[in-house]
Design an enzyme around this catalytic site. Sequence first.
Site, short mmCIF file in Angstrom:
data_model
loop_
_atom_site.label_atom_id
_atom_site.label_comp_id
_atom_site.label_asym_id
_atom_site.label_seq_id
_atom_site.Cartn_x
_atom_site.Cartn_y
_atom_site.Cartn_z
N HIS A 87 -3.68 -4.82 1.11
CA HIS A 87 -2.77 -3.72 1.43
C HIS A 87 -1.43 -3.92 0.72
CE1 HIS A 87 -5.68 -3.76 4.76
NE2 HIS A 87 -5.39 -2.49 4.96
N GLU B 200 -6.79 -11.44 3.65
CA GLU B 200 -5.59 -10.60 3.63
C GLU B 200 -5.53 -9.86 4.96
OE1 GLU B 200 -5.26 -6.92 3.35
OE2 GLU B 200 -7.35 -6.81 4.00
N SER C 248 -10.29 -3.41 3.77
CA SER C 248 -9.77 -3.37 5.14
C SER C 248 -10.92 -3.45 6.15
CB SER C 248 -8.92 -2.11 5.33
OG SER C 248 -8.12 -2.21 6.49
#
Length: 282
Positions: A257, A195, A103
């Site tokens: 995620h 992502e 992330s």
Amino acid sequence: MTLLSPGDRVALVSPAGPALPSRLAAGVAVLRSWGLTVTAPVVEPWSLPYLAGSDEARAAEFVSGWCSDVAAVFCVRGGYGCLRMTDLVPWKDLPPRVFVGSSDVTVLHAELNLVGQRTVFGPMPGTSDFVDDPVAQQRLRAVLFEGVRSWTSGVPVVPGVARGVLTGGNCALLAASVGGPRWARPVEGAVALLEDVGEEPYRLDRLLTQLLRAGWFEPVSGIVLGSWTGCGDVSSVLHDRLSGLGVPVLGEFGFGHCAGSWSLPLGATAELDASAGTLTLV
């Protein structure tokens, strides 16, 4: 990348947001069940509650944990904040370590990869993506302890084969960094991993357009698309923005995620076969 073994010492650091104490304790328990000796971070209250301390404090904790007698460094969670501290870390002076995060930690992966350190884009022990997901836990453990070298998953978007250094991570963080830090552009021939989470289709369109306009995809030889949790149906956006680049694209690969996420090595050279849905280290 050096593999971990039971008995190794690892440091947990908070370069972005603070983790919930109960969730972090559960994550630490999992790591200890793997036979690791864990040093957890001490988070002091800070005026900006979405940060786990000042930029200077988070950078100092990161460097101190990294330079201690440990085999690996795990980020406890993402959120926001890593980009604020990158210029406070002496990246070239850091000794080799195993590194895990995802992330917001995308920017730290890029800095480390730039100085020749391979890293692992995987779930973090202070997050529900790790604590509440035994499959993701085992997939991370397999990469760290067993040295998994091949993954099979996904749906071909554009068929073909590409070989290059794995790079990338979270799409929003990459878009926020273009034109700025020295690592903002992939190396020639790179295979890009992308992502994100919680971005509506039009927002994802904007992020990808920003990367396209900045020439971010020009050196890329292939693209692997992970999860888009909470983003709605983004298949049309991804096809519209990426299918015309003339490189293989593999979608729905299952990292990021999402439940049961793969942990993938950044900075390593791999072959992408988008037709067969495979990613293999070479």
